[in-house]
Each structure stands twice: as C-alpha cells, then as structure tokens.
Design a protein around this motif. Sequence first.
Motif, PDB file in Angstrom:
ATOM      1  N   THR A 115       4.987  10.665   2.612  1.00 32.23           N
ATOM      2  CA  THR A 115       6.158  10.982   3.413  1.00 32.23           C
ATOM      3  C   THR A 115       5.744  11.252   4.848  1.00 32.23           C
ATOM      4  O   THR A 115       4.827  12.026   5.096  1.00 32.23           O
ATOM      5  CB  THR A 115       6.887  12.210   2.841  1.00 32.23           C
ATOM      6  OG1 THR A 115       7.315  11.918   1.508  1.00 32.23           O
ATOM      7  CG2 THR A 115       8.098  12.556   3.685  1.00 32.23           C
ATOM      8  N   LEU A 116       6.430  10.601   5.791  1.00 37.30           N
ATOM      9  CA  LEU A 116       6.154  10.809   7.207  1.00 37.30           C
ATOM     10  C   LEU A 116       7.336  11.476   7.877  1.00 37.30           C
ATOM     11  O   LEU A 116       8.456  11.444   7.365  1.00 37.30           O
ATOM     12  CB  LEU A 116       5.808   9.481   7.887  1.00 37.30           C
ATOM     13  CG  LEU A 116       4.433   8.924   7.445  1.00 37.30           C
ATOM     14  CD1 LEU A 116       4.615   7.855   6.398  1.00 37.30           C
ATOM     15  CD2 LEU A 116       3.645   8.383   8.629  1.00 37.30           C
ATOM     16  N   ASP A 117       7.080  12.086   9.019  1.00 39.26           N
ATOM     17  CA  ASP A 117       8.117  12.856   9.702  1.00 39.26           C
ATOM     18  C   ASP A 117       9.084  11.985  10.487  1.00 39.26           C
ATOM     19  O   ASP A 117      10.283  12.258  10.528  1.00 39.26           O
ATOM     20  CB  ASP A 117       7.462  13.867  10.663  1.00 39.26           C
ATOM     21  CG  ASP A 117       6.625  14.888   9.920  1.00 39.26           C
ATOM     22  OD1 ASP A 117       7.156  15.521   9.002  1.00 39.26           O
ATOM     23  OD2 ASP A 117       5.436  15.040  10.263  1.00 39.26           O
ATOM     24  N   LEU A 167      13.891  -2.104   5.531  1.00 39.23           N
ATOM     25  CA  LEU A 167      14.602  -1.004   4.882  1.00 39.23           C
ATOM     26  C   LEU A 167      14.048  -0.740   3.493  1.00 39.23           C
ATOM     27  O   LEU A 167      13.974   0.417   3.046  1.00 39.23           O
ATOM     28  CB  LEU A 167      16.099  -1.324   4.804  1.00 39.23           C
ATOM     29  CG  LEU A 167      16.852  -1.320   6.139  1.00 39.23           C
ATOM     30  CD1 LEU A 167      18.324  -1.639   5.916  1.00 39.23           C
ATOM     31  CD2 LEU A 167      16.706   0.010   6.850  1.00 39.23           C
ATOM     32  N   ALA A 168      13.637  -1.806   2.808  1.00 39.53           N
ATOM     33  CA  ALA A 168      13.000  -1.620   1.501  1.00 39.53           C
ATOM     34  C   ALA A 168      11.574  -1.093   1.664  1.00 39.53           C
ATOM     35  O   ALA A 168      11.134  -0.223   0.903  1.00 39.53           O
ATOM     36  CB  ALA A 168      12.994  -2.940   0.739  1.00 39.53           C
ATOM     37  N   PRO A 190       9.285   4.332   0.520  1.00 40.12           N
ATOM     38  CA  PRO A 190       8.293   5.295   0.019  1.00 40.12           C
ATOM     39  C   PRO A 190       7.818   6.304   1.070  1.00 40.12           C
ATOM     40  O   PRO A 190       7.175   7.303   0.715  1.00 40.12           O
ATOM     41  CB  PRO A 190       7.126   4.401  -0.424  1.00 40.12           C
ATOM     42  CG  PRO A 190       7.711   3.052  -0.614  1.00 40.12           C
ATOM     43  CD  PRO A 190       8.796   2.947   0.411  1.00 40.12           C
ATOM     44  N   ALA A 191       8.123   6.048   2.347  1.00 35.07           N
ATOM     45  CA  ALA A 191       7.668   6.936   3.422  1.00 35.07           C
ATOM     46  C   ALA A 191       8.733   7.918   3.871  1.00 35.07           C
ATOM     47  O   ALA A 191       8.474   8.783   4.705  1.00 35.07           O
ATOM     48  CB  ALA A 191       7.203   6.109   4.620  1.00 35.07           C
ATOM     49  N   VAL A 192       9.948   7.801   3.320  1.00 39.58           N
ATOM     50  CA  VAL A 192      11.073   8.616   3.776  1.00 39.58           C
ATOM     51  C   VAL A 192      11.327   9.767   2.807  1.00 39.58           C
ATOM     52  O   VAL A 192      11.625   9.550   1.630  1.00 39.58           O
ATOM     53  CB  VAL A 192      12.353   7.769   3.926  1.00 39.58           C
ATOM     54  CG1 VAL A 192      13.527   8.647   4.362  1.00 39.58           C
ATOM     55  CG2 VAL A 192      12.129   6.650   4.942  1.00 39.58           C
ATOM     56  N   GLU A 198       0.829  -1.215   0.000  1.00 43.25           N
ATOM     57  CA  GLU A 198       0.000   0.000   0.000  1.00 43.25           C
ATOM     58  C   GLU A 198       0.857   1.255   0.000  1.00 43.25           C
ATOM     59  O   GLU A 198       0.479   2.268  -0.605  1.00 43.25           O
ATOM     60  CB  GLU A 198      -0.940  -0.021   1.209  1.00 43.25           C
ATOM     61  CG  GLU A 198      -2.030  -1.094   1.095  1.00 43.25           C
ATOM     62  CD  GLU A 198      -2.740  -1.361   2.411  1.00 43.25           C
ATOM     63  OE1 GLU A 198      -3.750  -2.090   2.394  1.00 43.25           O
ATOM     64  OE2 GLU A 198      -2.276  -0.857   3.465  1.00 43.25           O
ATOM     65  N   LEU A 199       2.007   1.203   0.654  1.00 46.50           N
ATOM     66  CA  LEU A 199       2.911   2.360   0.631  1.00 46.50           C
ATOM     67  C   LEU A 199       3.476   2.590  -0.769  1.00 46.50           C
ATOM     68  O   LEU A 199       3.670   3.737  -1.184  1.00 46.50           O
ATOM     69  CB  LEU A 199       4.058   2.148   1.617  1.00 46.50           C
ATOM     70  CG  LEU A 199       3.911   2.714   3.022  1.00 46.50           C
ATOM     71  CD1 LEU A 199       5.192   2.495   3.813  1.00 46.50           C
ATOM     72  CD2 LEU A 199       3.550   4.194   3.014  1.00 46.50           C
ATOM     73  N   VAL A 200       3.732   1.515  -1.487  1.00 46.38           N
ATOM     74  CA  VAL A 200       4.228   1.638  -2.853  1.00 46.38           C
ATOM     75  C   VAL A 200       3.148   2.227  -3.752  1.00 46.38           C
ATOM     76  O   VAL A 200       3.403   3.119  -4.573  1.00 46.38           O
ATOM     77  CB  VAL A 200       4.696   0.269  -3.398  1.00 46.38           C
ATOM     78  CG1 VAL A 200       4.998   0.357  -4.895  1.00 46.38           C
ATOM     79  CG2 VAL A 200       5.919  -0.213  -2.639  1.00 46.38           C
TER      80      VAL A 200
END
Length: 312
Positions: free
Chosen positions: A78-80, A95-96, A100-102, A71-73
């Motif tokens: 982006t999260l804080d 790590l993979a 998408p959240a970084v 779902e992130l893909v």
Amino acid sequence: MTGSADSEPTILIAGAGATGGAFGSYLVEAGRRVTFLLRQARAEAVRTGGLRFVAPDADRTNFVDVVTADELVTSPRTLDIVIIAVKAGGLDSVLADIRPAVGPDTRIIPFLNGMAQIDRLQADYPGQTLGGFVKIVGTVEDGAVHQLTDLAVMTIGGLGDDEVPDAVATALDVPGFRLQVIDDVVGGLWEKWIFIAAAGVVTCLFRGPVGAIMDAGGRDHVLRIIAELEAVATAADHPVSERSHAMTVSMLTEAGSAFTSSLYRDVTAGLPSETEHILGDLALKAAVLGVSTPLLDLTLVQLRTGEAQRRP
C-alpha cells in the motif's frame, strides 16, 4: 495517509512518459520515496539503464525504484499517493494495475486530459481521488524523457468537500516545478479540457499547424471553434475565465506559429490517440447539455473515418 509521522509518504507513479517521467524525476531528485509502475519492457530498460531526464538546464540519469503490475499482485504494498500519468488509452489497464497499491487512506491523482477519469476514479475510490492537471511541454525519445521548455506546473485540488491533505501537498512540493493547490480544481480541469479540445479540433480539422491555418484565412473559423467549445463549459457551470480564453485565442490564432496539438501529432503519425477521451466525451456532454457543436461533431466524423480506414 499510511506513512508514519517521521517518514516521507510513499508515491507510486503509473507511467514514465513525458509527464510521469519529468515530474517523477524531480520528486526522486528531491529525495521523495518514489516507485514507478511500468510495463515489463519499459521496466527492464529503466532498471538496466536508469531513467534519463533531459531538461533545459541539465541532462541526468536517475536509477529509480520500479515495479510491474505482476509484481504488485505477487507482492502487494500500500502506498500513500498514486499518480496516474498515462494517456487515456492506458486508463483501463492502469486502474486494474494500481488496485494492489491502494489502501483506505491512499490518495489518487490522475493527470489526464478531460474529465472521464475523475468520474471513474470517484466511483471506484470515493473520497480518495483528487483532481489534478499539469502544464509541461515534453516528449520521450529513445527512452529518454525530454522537458522542452522551462514550463512545469502541477495543479491539484480536492473534489467536492474533500481537501488536499497537508502531507500530500508537502510531498509534492519540490524544486524543479511549481505546485499549485487550488479550491476550484474542477474548473481548472474544464479550462484545460476546453483548450486541449479546441487545439485538437483546429489542427485536426484543418490538418496543419496554426500558422498555416492563419495563412489560409482560417482565423474566423478558429474563433467559432473556440466559442462553440467554451459554450459547453458555460452550460456545465464551469465557464472559461477571460484569462484562459485570451490565452486560447492567442495560441490558436498566432501568425507564423508552428503549434500543433498532441492529438494532431498522434493522428498524423498513425499512433493511438485520445480522440474519444478528449473530443468524443466532450461531444457527449454537449449533447446532454443541449449545446450545438457542429464543428466538433464534424471533426469527430473525420477522425473516426480515418481511424476506421487504418484498422486492419
């Protein structure tokens, strides 16, 4: 940080086990904007029945925001703050999964034992990784997160010349656990690593709880194990403090104690273990530093032999 001045920073917690589930529950209950990154089956269970959290003072279920890696893909966001709260065996995939959240301002805090995760994250995200470790006694039973004692401490700190942003410290400072922001977080990581490794060597080498080892006449051997591993930290310029040394000796030589390490419990249960991440990596560092670790090496041979026998 990507959050606006009038909004709470967004927090992604990878994992909802004893660490991620407990600290994440406290953050959710304090009104923080938390999303849990979970595997498909765990995500479905939490979405359906909520995240049950059993602490010494209460038993409650929170319905929380959940996302899977797929779902992130599909819908990256982006999260804080990204908190990594998985065991070492899950580090590669996490790590993979978090990529998408970084964003460029995201801060990443891994709560794993050892130091290997710090090196990897700093290589991938220079200037965005913070050091962190937690103290909590917990487990997961039938999908519920259980905090077994009142101990719940989260310690974070900057790496190198980096500091912990005020917004990160504020977001993580909530009721239910104690937050510590310290200058020498690397030293703290080494102290915890040496304790975890010593506990693993003692209970795995002698195959039992501390009390039984003491009854069998193992005290002097335990003290040699502690001295051997602490010598590695000293050679790495992160000597263990007198307070930490005294705590380690007390816990690993206590008469009648039922204490065993999580490494021992995983190994004896036939579960995937952190043998290489905790003990193997420490042995590699000892070799580079020229420190002799015969008892650590002996334990590794025993554990690796057992692992080889379990493979199909």
